[in-house]
Design an enzyme around this catalytic site. Sequence first.
Site, PDB file in Angstrom:
ATOM      1  N   ASP A  14       0.860  -1.167   0.000  1.00 37.60           N
ATOM      2  CA  ASP A  14       0.000   0.000   0.000  1.00 37.60           C
ATOM      3  C   ASP A  14       0.911   1.236   0.000  1.00 37.60           C
ATOM      4  O   ASP A  14       2.053   1.170   0.441  1.00 37.60           O
ATOM      5  CB  ASP A  14      -0.864  -0.053   1.272  1.00 37.60           C
ATOM      6  CG  ASP A  14      -1.664   1.214   1.457  1.00 37.60           C
ATOM      7  OD1 ASP A  14      -2.233   1.696   0.469  1.00 37.60           O
ATOM      8  OD2 ASP A  14      -1.714   1.717   2.586  1.00 37.60           O
ATOM      9  N   ASP A 218      -7.013  -1.763   3.605  1.00 36.63           N
ATOM     10  CA  ASP A 218      -6.100  -2.841   3.216  1.00 36.63           C
ATOM     11  C   ASP A 218      -6.494  -4.170   3.830  1.00 36.63           C
ATOM     12  O   ASP A 218      -5.985  -5.221   3.417  1.00 36.63           O
ATOM     13  CB  ASP A 218      -4.664  -2.508   3.664  1.00 36.63           C
ATOM     14  CG  ASP A 218      -4.172  -1.211   3.056  1.00 36.63           C
ATOM     15  OD1 ASP A 218      -4.377  -1.024   1.846  1.00 36.63           O
ATOM     16  OD2 ASP A 218      -3.602  -0.393   3.793  1.00 36.63           O
TER      17      ASP A 218
END
Length: 326
Positions: A14, A218
């Site tokens: 990420d 996430d």
Amino acid sequence: ALERLERGSIALVDKTGTLTEGRPELADILPAEGFEARELRQLAAALEQNSEHPLAGAIVAGARKRNIAPAPVSGFRSTPAGGVAGTVAGRAVKVGNLDFARNDSAAGLRLLEGAAAKLQEEGKTAVFVAVDGVPAGVLAVADPIKETTAEALAELRSLGLRIIMLTGDNRRTAAFVADRLDLDGVHAEFDPAAKAAHVAKMRSEGFKAAMAGDGINDAPALGEAEVGIAMGTGTDVAIQSAGITLVSGDLRGIAKAIRLGRATLHNIRQNLAFAFLYNVLGIPVAAGALYPLFGLLLSPILAGAAMSLSSVSVIANALRLRWVRL
Ligand code: ADP
Ligand code: MG
């Protein structure tokens, strides 16, 4: 689990907290016609006090720095990878990415897109603000690339991993980061479901995939990965969804953890070989295999010594892991 990430595996990361500092700052404010910078800061900060997104922290801190007291909010709503909405001092306010802020209102936000694109090309995240269905302006938030990131990625690459960034941020900002870090791939404007779907796709193609992330957005992808790695600096949901937590939030920890995993597995194999060898040699002798030819039998004293020696050698070998250079 980390030792399963052999050469040719994929590390999905990420953008925030991982690659970037994760301590973003409010850098620019572009009010639209009829709005003032102070008003924009105040309305946006009022909503963002209720969000745990790193962008929210930047916007709240930006207002606090100027002693702008956040107004009370009612009907607060938060959309992962979209933004936040609610009523501030009787006005319907939306703060988030272009699609989110434009949704059901503020078609005119397109007018701000050109200005936003310029900020995005500088690597900043453009946060759009709509008030009562009218475009009110753009806040640009800067989150610099972490100093240690290039080194961390080089280490992962030297372990044979390909590195791909998955982010909910816009394409231009993502490209800025990806170019500077020379990544193997980048997917921008991915919501939580798209991140998870991408991990599933990589695995169905036969890749071992690790995913590192810090946010609620996430969490599904962390759960989907062969190895989910949460940044200790991130949200609780991410930490709960992951198999591994890097307490410091430093990506270099991943390479370290992989090396430790590989060394541990190697050590376990050596220990199995040791144990096997002792038994292969000891048992036939004890059973009298050498007696007919050499008259040799294993005395119980020697057998006992061999028994404990095998444990000692296995433990001694395992202790060598303390000196493995990570
Ligand atoms: P990343 O995958 O990079 O961690 P997110 O999925 O959390 O990013 O967010 C994607 C985009 O959604 C952000 O770049 C931002 O434009 C918007 N967004 C999400 N949450 C917020 C928020 N609380 N305030 C403003 N914008 C937000
Ligand atoms: Mg994030």
